[in-house]
Design a protein around this motif. Structure first.
Motif, PDB file in Angstrom:
ATOM      1  N   ARG A 135      -7.786   2.916  -1.548  1.00  0.00           N
ATOM      2  CA  ARG A 135      -8.564   1.943  -2.317  1.00  0.00           C
ATOM      3  C   ARG A 135      -8.584   2.233  -3.812  1.00  0.00           C
ATOM      4  O   ARG A 135      -9.292   1.556  -4.560  1.00  0.00           O
ATOM      5  N   ASP A 154       0.828  -1.199   0.000  1.00  0.00           N
ATOM      6  CA  ASP A 154       0.000   0.000   0.000  1.00  0.00           C
ATOM      7  C   ASP A 154       0.867   1.256   0.000  1.00  0.00           C
ATOM      8  O   ASP A 154       0.619   2.205  -0.755  1.00  0.00           O
ATOM      9  N   ASP A 162       1.018  -3.290   7.114  1.00  0.00           N
ATOM     10  CA  ASP A 162       0.933  -3.334   5.648  1.00  0.00           C
ATOM     11  C   ASP A 162       1.295  -4.724   5.124  1.00  0.00           C
ATOM     12  O   ASP A 162       2.060  -4.881   4.182  1.00  0.00           O
ATOM     13  N   GLN A 198      -6.192   1.551   3.773  1.00  0.00           N
ATOM     14  CA  GLN A 198      -5.568   1.391   2.459  1.00  0.00           C
ATOM     15  C   GLN A 198      -6.135   2.423   1.495  1.00  0.00           C
ATOM     16  O   GLN A 198      -7.310   2.775   1.549  1.00  0.00           O
ATOM     17  N   GLN A 235      -3.699  -9.291   2.579  1.00  0.00           N
ATOM     18  CA  GLN A 235      -5.115  -8.928   2.572  1.00  0.00           C
ATOM     19  C   GLN A 235      -6.011 -10.117   2.903  1.00  0.00           C
ATOM     20  O   GLN A 235      -7.222  -9.997   2.852  1.00  0.00           O
ATOM     21  N   ARG A 278       0.883   3.995  -3.004  1.00  0.00           N
ATOM     22  CA  ARG A 278       0.535   5.391  -2.704  1.00  0.00           C
ATOM     23  C   ARG A 278       1.577   6.334  -3.314  1.00  0.00           C
ATOM     24  O   ARG A 278       1.236   7.351  -3.926  1.00  0.00           O
TER      25      ARG A 278
END
Length: 267
Positions: A211, A103, A164, A209, A167, A107
């Motif tokens: 998204r 993530d 992090d 997160q 998932q 970003r």
């Protein structure tokens, strides 16, 4: 125009087809070993991460104004000797990104595109029907034990998300049997073959997160792998996990007697 950046996989193909039906065929871009920006559609543009700045300039020249990160994006290594002049100013931020979790890295890359003037859109914004409604989609319903395991999985998932990491995870009788890490969901499911009969596979985005990228996705292949691993339920977070080929996925789960539950997250 819009560019899809990531990999040519079922999710990206689905998004590309949806855009094509609107009369806006996307430009596909994938990370590779060599940079080739002269592909003829539907072949993708291929770029090395060391040439990211050149890709951005090329997309601008094509009048691409929007990008969407779709599919699995490999985490490349940067060869300082291969960095081109347009990418050189980005290298410190790229090097920092590669030290972060998925993530954090995504970003940073999204911010680089935004700083270059591009709009970043999410897959679910382009194809909202990939997010199924909350509820149990299958004939099989969750048992009280599976409901308890789902709550336990959500609790552990939120702890892992702070680091992090992954998932998804697999839980049975309140015990965590496996956690998704860098090798991904398929590897995790294969790792528990013969060890997780009756377990729950829980999948959700990391809390906090961004998204716009890397939202979790499952599909018929996920159900088949879950069946092969002996799992009894697949539980995904409502509005947080995409389902490819939903009808096929539900039908596969029904044939296997697996619960497919789109579960509302607890606050």
């Amino acid at each position: 125009m819009i560019a899809l950046i990531g990999s040519v996989d079922p999710l990206t193909s689905h998004v590309a087809a949806a855009l094509g039906r609107t009369g806006v065929p996307p430009v596909l871009c994938v990370v590779g070993q060599e940079t080739s920006l002269v592909a003829v559609p539907p072949e993708p543009l291929v770029f090395r991460i060391e040439h990211l700045g050149t890709l951005m300039r090329h997309l601008s020249d094509l009048e691409v104004s929007t990008v969407c990160f779709s599919g699995k994006i490999a985490r490349p290594q940067i060869d300082p000797r291969a960095v081109d002049p347009l990418t050189a100013p980005l290298v410190p931020r790229l090097m920092d990104a590669l030290q972060k979790g998925d993530d954090g890295a995504l970003r940073t890359v999204m911010h680089l595109f935004e700083d270059a003037g591009f709009v970043v859109r999410s897959v679910q914004d382009i194809v909202p029907d990939l997010l199924p409604p909350a509820g149990v989609l299958t004939v099989a319903q969750p048992s009280p034990g599976q409901e308890a395991d789902s709550a336990r999985a959500e609790e552990v998932h939120r702890i892992l998300a702070e680091a992090d990491i992954g998932q998804g995870l697999i839980v049975r009788n309140n015990q965590v049997l496996a956690v998704e890490t860098a090798p991904g969901t398929d590897f995790m499911l294969r790792s528990v073959i013969g060890l997780a009969r009756g377990a729950v596979f829980f999948k959700a985005p990391k809390r906090n997160q961004d998204r716009r990228a890397d939202l979790p996705v499952i599909g018929p292949g996920t159900v088949e792998q879950a069946q092969g691993s002996g799992l009894a339920a697949i539980v995904i977070e409502a509005r947080g996990v995409m389902v490819l080929e939903r009808d096929r996925s539900v039908a596969a789960a029904d044939r296997a007697g697996i619960v497919l539950w789109v579960r509302e997250p607890r606050s």
